[in-house]
Design a protein around this motif. Structure first.
Motif, mmCIF file in Angstrom:
data_model
loop_
_atom_site.group_PDB
_atom_site.id
_atom_site.type_symbol
_atom_site.label_atom_id
_atom_site.label_comp_id
_atom_site.label_asym_id
_atom_site.label_seq_id
_atom_site.Cartn_x
_atom_site.Cartn_y
_atom_site.Cartn_z
ATOM 1 N N ALA A 1 0.829 -1.203 0.000
ATOM 2 C CA ALA A 1 0.000 0.000 0.000
ATOM 3 C C ALA A 1 0.863 1.252 0.000
ATOM 4 O O ALA A 1 0.563 2.229 -0.713
ATOM 5 C CB ALA A 1 -0.931 -0.006 1.215
ATOM 6 N N ALA A 2 1.926 1.241 0.759
ATOM 7 C CA ALA A 2 2.801 2.416 0.819
ATOM 8 C C ALA A 2 3.458 2.680 -0.520
ATOM 9 O O ALA A 2 3.696 3.834 -0.893
ATOM 10 C CB ALA A 2 3.860 2.202 1.898
ATOM 11 N N ARG A 3 3.732 1.620 -1.282
ATOM 12 C CA ARG A 3 4.420 1.781 -2.564
ATOM 13 C C ARG A 3 3.476 2.165 -3.690
ATOM 14 O O ARG A 3 3.846 2.913 -4.597
ATOM 15 C CB ARG A 3 5.147 0.481 -2.924
ATOM 16 C CG ARG A 3 6.041 0.608 -4.149
ATOM 17 C CD ARG A 3 6.938 -0.579 -4.347
ATOM 18 N NE ARG A 3 6.229 -1.750 -4.824
ATOM 19 C CZ ARG A 3 6.024 -2.854 -4.132
ATOM 20 N NH1 ARG A 3 6.473 -2.945 -2.897
ATOM 21 N NH2 ARG A 3 5.382 -3.882 -4.642
ATOM 22 N N THR A 4 2.242 1.648 -3.659
ATOM 23 C CA THR A 4 1.343 1.862 -4.792
ATOM 24 C C THR A 4 0.500 3.122 -4.671
ATOM 25 O O THR A 4 0.021 3.642 -5.678
ATOM 26 C CB THR A 4 0.398 0.663 -4.960
ATOM 27 O OG1 THR A 4 -0.413 0.526 -3.782
ATOM 28 C CG2 THR A 4 1.195 -0.626 -5.179
ATOM 29 N N GLY A 5 0.253 3.578 -3.457
ATOM 30 C CA GLY A 5 -0.542 4.783 -3.279
ATOM 31 C C GLY A 5 -2.025 4.596 -3.540
ATOM 32 O O GLY A 5 -2.763 5.565 -3.671
ATOM 33 N N ILE A 6 -2.505 3.345 -3.610
ATOM 34 C CA ILE A 6 -3.912 3.036 -3.838
ATOM 35 C C ILE A 6 -4.534 2.586 -2.516
ATOM 36 O O ILE A 6 -3.871 1.974 -1.679
ATOM 37 C CB ILE A 6 -4.047 1.915 -4.896
ATOM 38 C CG1 ILE A 6 -3.517 2.396 -6.249
ATOM 39 C CG2 ILE A 6 -5.479 1.436 -5.035
ATOM 40 C CD1 ILE A 6 -4.343 3.476 -6.896
#
Length: 310
Positions: free
Chosen positions: A75-80
């Motif tokens: 979640a932290a990497r994808t921003g979704i």
């Protein structure tokens, strides 16, 4: 025919409330409402912000363990918006497996959104571009998602046998033969969602992407398994827009798209051949098969470039 797996545990709101009271008493007083039941988990909405995910069979307990370990990082990497776990639950009150409390992800599942209203092509492509990074050595392995499509041969032919009455049966069988001989994936194993069907993609009222849920099949593998969503979610022009956005985010070769179409055929047949399946899944399986036949029938002659026209 195959059936949806039966639950191996009795899961009620009273059980969940009791487990919360025992293990997370600060959450136990929040409103609790049954939200969904899938093959692997029963989901309750907890208050406004949370969801409780309870495995309904032993196999799913290991999947929840993977979600607890990795979804926050993704979640932290994808921003979704993703259902990031915030609490871990232990066995108790006769319930035998671990469970989780996650962030509630607001939105309407794609299975309930008419095809023309499903947007978010660029956002979903961006999510996959960020997700499909090389996976670490301790990433989960999934024997049902991490294999080459040619290894699905027996399963696909079994399902083709179950739908032998269909007028398009011969076309579907020929399409599988043409797609499944695509070259295997030769790159590094990347993070894949593994179950990126429309039921796990959420939309906002304006049709934009609201979030992605259910990371139980998260594993390291071939990105083609996720790119199958091109045929499961979108029709013609929107699919071409999605494919173009994927190529802009993280280009994929022709063989990858061909394997993706083979995975989509596998998933489509799975949805229409399972006795007792949710009618929404059956309808989406029919949609997927129609889109694949419209895309490839009469054009796929064995050349890997045909799948790039998606």
């Amino acid at each position: 025919m195959s059936r949806v797996p039966e639950s191996e545990a009795v899961i009620t709101a009273e059980l969940v409330r009791g487990l919360l009271a025992d293990q997370h008493p600060d959450l136990a007083g929040l409103p609790l409402v049954a939200a969904a039941e899938g093959w692997d988990n029963v989901v309750f909405r907890l208050g406004h912000d949370f969801a409780v995910r309870m495995p309904r069979r032993e196999l799913a307990a290991g999947l929840v363990r993977s979600e607890l370990r990795f979804v926050g990082e993704i979640a932290a990497r994808t921003g979704i918006a993703l259902p990031v776990p915030v609490r871990r639950g232990r066995p108790g009150r006769g319930y035998p497996w671990i469970w989780s409390v996650c962030r509630w992800t607001e939105g309407t599942p794609g299975l309930s959104v008419p095809g023309p209203a499903r947007g978010g092509e660029k956002e979903l492509a961006g999510f996959l571009g960020a997700l499909h990074a090389p996976a670490p050595p301790d990433a989960p392995k999934n024997p049902l998602r991490g294999l080459h499509v040619a290894e699905l041969e027996a399963r696909v032919h079994e399902r083709l046998g179950l739908v032998a009455h269909r007028p398009d049966h011969a076309e579907l069988a020929a399409l599988w033969d043409a797609l499944s001989d695509a070259p295997p994936y030769g790159g590094p194993a990347v993070w894949v969602h593994g179950d990126l069907h429309p039921g796990n993609i959420l939309f906002a009222p304006d049709g934009s992407l609201a979030g992605v849920i259910d990371f139980g099949d998260l594993c390291a593998g071939d990105p083609a398994v996720d790119l199958a969503v091109a045929w499961q979610l979108y029709a013609g022009p929107r699919r071409r827009k999605f494919v173009a956005a994927v190529e802009a985010a993280l280009p994929r070769d022709a063989a990858t798209w061909r394997r993706a179409a083979a995975w989509a055929l596998h998933f489509g047949l799975l949805s229409v051949a399972i006795e007792g399946n949710d009618p929404a899944f059956v309808a989406n399986g029919e949609f997927t098969l129609r889109e694949l036949l419209a895309e490839f029938s009469g054009r796929l002659t064995g050349g890997s470039g045909a799948a790039r026209s998606a």
